[in-house]
Design a protein around this motif. Structure first.
Motif, PDB file in Angstrom:
ATOM      1  N   UNK A 130      57.441  61.708  41.733  1.00  0.00           N
ATOM      2  CA  UNK A 130      56.607  60.517  41.879  1.00  0.00           C
ATOM      3  C   UNK A 130      56.917  59.828  43.205  1.00  0.00           C
ATOM      4  N   UNK A 131      55.990  59.889  44.147  1.00  0.00           N
ATOM      5  CA  UNK A 131      56.148  59.218  45.427  1.00  0.00           C
ATOM      6  C   UNK A 131      54.824  58.557  45.775  1.00  0.00           C
ATOM      7  N   UNK A 132      54.848  57.749  46.827  1.00  0.00           N
ATOM      8  CA  UNK A 132      53.641  57.067  47.261  1.00  0.00           C
ATOM      9  C   UNK A 132      53.739  55.580  46.994  1.00  0.00           C
ATOM     10  N   UNK A 133      52.679  54.997  46.471  1.00  0.00           N
ATOM     11  CA  UNK A 133      52.700  53.585  46.171  1.00  0.00           C
ATOM     12  C   UNK A 133      51.836  53.297  44.955  1.00  0.00           C
ATOM     13  N   UNK A 134      52.157  52.229  44.289  1.00  0.00           N
ATOM     14  CA  UNK A 134      51.351  51.775  43.175  1.00  0.00           C
ATOM     15  C   UNK A 134      51.305  50.253  43.219  1.00  0.00           C
ATOM     16  N   UNK A 135      50.238  49.696  42.696  1.00  0.00           N
ATOM     17  CA  UNK A 135      50.072  48.248  42.667  1.00  0.00           C
ATOM     18  C   UNK A 135      50.616  47.706  41.352  1.00  0.00           C
ATOM     19  N   UNK A 136      51.521  46.765  41.448  1.00  0.00           N
ATOM     20  CA  UNK A 136      52.128  46.175  40.254  1.00  0.00           C
ATOM     21  C   UNK A 136      51.185  45.125  39.667  1.00  0.00           C
ATOM     22  N   UNK A 137      50.991  45.179  38.366  1.00  0.00           N
ATOM     23  CA  UNK A 137      50.140  44.197  37.701  1.00  0.00           C
ATOM     24  C   UNK A 137      50.831  42.841  37.671  1.00  0.00           C
ATOM     25  N   UNK A 152      56.613  51.632  34.040  1.00  0.00           N
ATOM     26  CA  UNK A 152      57.669  52.485  33.463  1.00  0.00           C
ATOM     27  C   UNK A 152      58.224  53.480  34.469  1.00  0.00           C
ATOM     28  N   UNK A 153      58.306  53.072  35.724  1.00  0.00           N
ATOM     29  CA  UNK A 153      58.858  53.911  36.793  1.00  0.00           C
ATOM     30  C   UNK A 153      59.963  53.138  37.494  1.00  0.00           C
ATOM     31  N   UNK A 154      61.021  53.829  37.850  1.00  0.00           N
ATOM     32  CA  UNK A 154      62.071  53.206  38.651  1.00  0.00           C
ATOM     33  C   UNK A 154      61.610  53.226  40.107  1.00  0.00           C
ATOM     34  N   UNK A 155      61.270  52.065  40.644  1.00  0.00           N
ATOM     35  CA  UNK A 155      60.779  51.979  42.017  1.00  0.00           C
ATOM     36  C   UNK A 155      61.913  52.167  43.015  1.00  0.00           C
ATOM     37  N   UNK A 156      61.560  52.662  44.201  1.00  0.00           N
ATOM     38  CA  UNK A 156      62.534  52.803  45.278  1.00  0.00           C
ATOM     39  C   UNK A 156      62.486  51.614  46.241  1.00  0.00           C
ATOM     40  N   UNK A 157      61.348  50.947  46.317  1.00  0.00           N
ATOM     41  CA  UNK A 157      61.184  49.786  47.190  1.00  0.00           C
ATOM     42  C   UNK A 157      60.038  48.955  46.638  1.00  0.00           C
ATOM     43  N   UNK A 158      59.982  47.705  47.059  1.00  0.00           N
ATOM     44  CA  UNK A 158      58.882  46.834  46.678  1.00  0.00           C
ATOM     45  C   UNK A 158      58.464  46.029  47.893  1.00  0.00           C
ATOM     46  N   UNK A 159      57.147  45.841  48.035  1.00  0.00           N
ATOM     47  CA  UNK A 159      56.623  45.038  49.130  1.00  0.00           C
ATOM     48  C   UNK A 159      55.693  43.984  48.543  1.00  0.00           C
ATOM     49  N   UNK A 224      53.660  47.722  45.237  1.00  0.00           N
ATOM     50  CA  UNK A 224      53.009  46.642  45.982  1.00  0.00           C
ATOM     51  C   UNK A 224      52.773  45.467  45.041  1.00  0.00           C
ATOM     52  N   UNK A 225      53.395  44.355  45.338  1.00  0.00           N
ATOM     53  CA  UNK A 225      53.296  43.153  44.510  1.00  0.00           C
ATOM     54  C   UNK A 225      52.353  42.164  45.187  1.00  0.00           C
ATOM     55  N   UNK A 240      48.690  42.699  53.818  1.00  0.00           N
ATOM     56  CA  UNK A 240      50.130  42.911  53.965  1.00  0.00           C
ATOM     57  C   UNK A 240      50.626  44.047  53.089  1.00  0.00           C
ATOM     58  N   UNK A 241      51.443  44.883  53.700  1.00  0.00           N
ATOM     59  CA  UNK A 241      51.995  45.998  52.968  1.00  0.00           C
ATOM     60  C   UNK A 241      51.104  47.222  52.948  1.00  0.00           C
ATOM     61  N   UNK A 242      49.845  47.085  53.357  1.00  0.00           N
ATOM     62  CA  UNK A 242      48.938  48.220  53.375  1.00  0.00           C
ATOM     63  C   UNK A 242      48.747  48.689  54.817  1.00  0.00           C
ATOM     64  N   UNK A 243      48.737  50.008  55.033  1.00  0.00           N
ATOM     65  CA  UNK A 243      48.590  50.544  56.379  1.00  0.00           C
ATOM     66  C   UNK A 243      47.379  51.442  56.424  1.00  0.00           C
ATOM     67  N   UNK A 244      46.482  51.176  57.348  1.00  0.00           N
ATOM     68  CA  UNK A 244      45.313  52.026  57.530  1.00  0.00           C
ATOM     69  C   UNK A 244      45.717  53.198  58.418  1.00  0.00           C
TER      70      UNK A 244
END
Length: 472
Positions: A130-137, A152-159, A224-225, A240-244
Motif C-alpha cells: 500500500x503506497x501513494x496517498x489517501x484522503x482522510x475523512x 485501517x492503514x498505518x500511515x507513513x506520513x500525513x499532510x 491527506x488531512x 496544499x499537499x497536492x502536486x500536479x
C-alpha cells in the motif's frame, strides 16, 4: 514505551516573524500535552536551524528560547547553505521517531501536532504494497472542531491543509508552491528518501521539495488531512499537499508543470530517483520501523548511543547483507549488530551461519539476553578467545569489525583479514579515528584489497563512519 517527535524549524532573515513561528510551535506542543491521553508517553524537541541570517533573526530567536522553553536547540550555519541543506542539518540533530518541518514565516495552529500524532500513532497495519496517498475523512462537529476518521492503514506520513496569508498572490506564485510546514513523516521513511537534494542555485526554486513529495508518495502511504492546521505568510499553491505532475516514463521522475527544471538538476533528480527505486526492491517499511524502535530501546536501556553501532551503520548492514546474500557472517562486536544479522538470518536465510564475537564476556551475556528478548537465536555468541581457538580456521564472506577499543582493533586487524573469503566483504567501523584509519589503510594496502568509503551511507552525528574492504 515512550515515543518521541522532533520539529525541525528553519529561520533565515525573518526577524519580524520568528517569535510568532516559535511561539506557535511551542503552543501546539503544549496543547497536545494538555489534551492528549498519550501525552505522558511522548517526548518532544525542537531543532532550530539558522541559515546564516544577516539580520537580527538569530538574536531574537535565541532570546525568546532562553526565556520560554528548554525543549528548543539552536544550530547555526555560519554561511548560508539554503533551505534544503538547513533541513538536512536539522535532521542530523533530531532524535524523534516522527519528524515535523516548519519553514520561515510559517505557523502551527494549536491542534496541528495533535492531529498529526493521532494519524501516525495508530496500531493499524497497512495492506501489502500500500503506497501513494489517501484522503482522510473529517467530520465537522461544531465550529472549528473536527473529528478525524483514521483509516485501517498505518500511515507513513500525513499532510494537513495550509492557508496562505497572501491569498491574492497565490495564482502568480510558482517557485515554492509545495510546502513542508504541513507535513509530518516517520523517521525511517525520511531516512529512506535520504533527506533533501541540495540543488543549485542556493535560492530554492521548489525542485527539491517537489521531488521529495513525489518520492514520498511513490514509496510510502501518505494521508491527506483536509483541515488547515498550518498558516504560511508566504503564498502557496491552491491545493496544499497536492502536486500536479506530468509522468515522463514508467520509472521516470514526475515533473511539476509549474517548474522549469534546469537540465543539471533534472539529471541529479533522475539519478536519485533510480537509486531509491533500487533501494526499494529490498526495503520493507514495517520491518525497518520495527528495527528502528528496537534500536531506540537498545541505546536507552542497554548501551550508550555513542558506544553502540550507529543506526546509520546498522541500517547499511541490513541492506548490505540482503544484497550480498552471504553464507557465513562474522559479527565482531556483538550487541545491536547481532540483532541485525540474526534478523536477516531468521527472515531471509535460516540456513546461513552467524557467529557473534566479543572480547568482553559480560557484554556478550547482555547480547545473548538482548537477542533472546527479541525472539532471536543466541547460538554461536562466543568470546574472542573461543573464536581464536575454535573458529579462526574457518572463512567468512561477510564480516563486521567493530570489537574492542581502537588499539585492540588495530592489533588484531590482520587476523580478521585472514579469515575473509576471497569473494567476501569486510566492513570496518569507526575509521574516523586518525591513527586507526592509518592502520587500516596500511593493512588493507599490504593485502592488496580494494577500499571503499562508506562515509555517505554510515556517517552519524558523532562523526563515526565505516569503510568496506574487498578483493575485487
Amino acid at each position: 514505551m515512550t515515543f518521541s517527535f522532533s520539529v525541525i524549524v528553519l529561520i533565515a532573515n525573518c526577524q519580524d516573524s520568528v517569535i510568532r513561528t516559535l511561539q506557535s510551535i511551542e503552543q501546539s506542543i503544549q496543547y497536545f500535552y494538555q489534551t492528549s491521553p498519550m501525552n505522558a508517553e511522548v517526548t518532544a524537541e525542537v531543532i532550530v536551524v539558522n541559515d546564516a541570517s544577516s539580520d537580527r533573526t538569530l538574536e531574537v530567536a535565541t532570546q525568546w528560547i532562553q526565556a520560554n522553553s528548554q525543549r528548543f536547540v539552536v544550530v547555526n550555519h555560519q554561511t548560508s547553505l539554503g533551505l534544503a541543506a538547513a533541513r538536512n542539518t536539522g535532521f542530523k540533530y533530531a532524535k524523534g521517531e516522527l519528524i515535523f518541518f516548519c519553514d520561515p514565516n510559517s505557523f502551527f495552529s494549536l491542534p496541528h501536532v495533535s492531529a498529526c500524532l493521532l494519524c501516525l500513532t495508530q496500531p493499524n497495519q497497512p495492506p501489502a504494497q500500500q503506497v501513494g496517498e489517501l484522503t482522510l475523512d473529517v467530520k465537522l462537529i461544531q465550529e472549528n472542531q473536527y473529528q478525524i476518521v483514521v483509516p485501517p492503514y498505518a500511515l507513513d506520513a500525513v499532510q494537513t491543509g495550509i492557508r496562505s496569508g497572501k491569498a491574492s498572490e497565490i495564482a502568480e506564485h510558482t517557485p515554492n508552491g509545495h510546502s513542508l510546514s504541513n507535513l509530518c513523516i516517520k523517521r525511517e521513511c525520511h531516512e529512506f528518501l535520504e533527506g533533501f537534494l541540495e540543488l543549485p542555485p542556493l535560492p530554492e526554486n521548489g525542485q527539491e521539495v517537489s521531488a521529495y513529495h513525489r518520492w514520498l508518495r511513490q514509496f510510502f502511504l501518505v494521508g491527506n488531512l483536509a483541515v488547515e492546521t498550518v498558516e504560511s505568510a508566504d503564498p502557496i499553491s491552491r491545493s496544499p499537499g497536492m502536486i500536479e505532475l506530468v509522468q515522463t516514463g514508467q520509472n521516470a521522475v514526475a515533473i511539476p508543470k509549474s517548474i522549469a527544471f534546469e537540465s543539471s538538476n533534472a539529471r541529479i533528480i533522475e539519478a536519485h530517483s533510480q537509486r531509491l527505486l533500487q533501494k526499494a526492491i529490498g526495503f520493507n517499511s514495517q520491518e525497518y520501523a520495527r528495527l528502528f524502535k528496537i534500536y531506540r530501546t537498545y541505546v536507552s536501556t542497554i548501551s550508550l548511543e555513542d558506544h553502540a553501532v550507529s543506526w546509520e551503520a546498522a541500517r547499511y548492514l541490513f541492506q548490505a547483507v540482503q544484497a550480498a546474500q552471504p553464507k557465513r557472517i562474522l559479527d565482531l562486536g556483538s550487541g545491536y549488530s547481532s540483532l541485525i544479522f540474526r534478523t536477516y538470518q531468521a527472515k531471509f536465510a535460516p540456513e546461513i551461519t552467524v557467529v557473534s564475537v566479543d572480547d568482553d564476556a559480560e557484554w556478550l551475556g547482555k547480547t545473548k539476553t538482548f537477542l533472546q528478548a527479541n525472539d532471536l537465536s543466541s547460538d554461536r555468541c562466543i568470546t574472542w578467545e573461543k573464536f581464536l581457538s575454535d573458529y579462526a580456521d574457518q572463512s567468512y564472506d561477510f564480516i563486521l569489525y567493530d570489537m574492542g577499543n581502537m588499539y585492540t582493533r588495530a592489533e588484531n586487524l590482520t587476523k580478521i583479514v585472514d579469515v575473509m573469503e576471497p569473494t567476501g566483504s569486510l566492513i570496518i567501523d569507526d575509521v574516523h579515528f586518525p591513527f586507526y584509519a592509518m592502520v587500516v589503510f596500511e593493512v588493507i594496502g599490504n593485502y592488496r584489497l580494494r577500499l571503499q568509503s562508506l562515509k555517505r551511507e554510515t556517517l552519524d552525528k558523532y562523526g563515526r563512519y565505516a569503510v568496506k574492504a574487498t578483493y575485487s
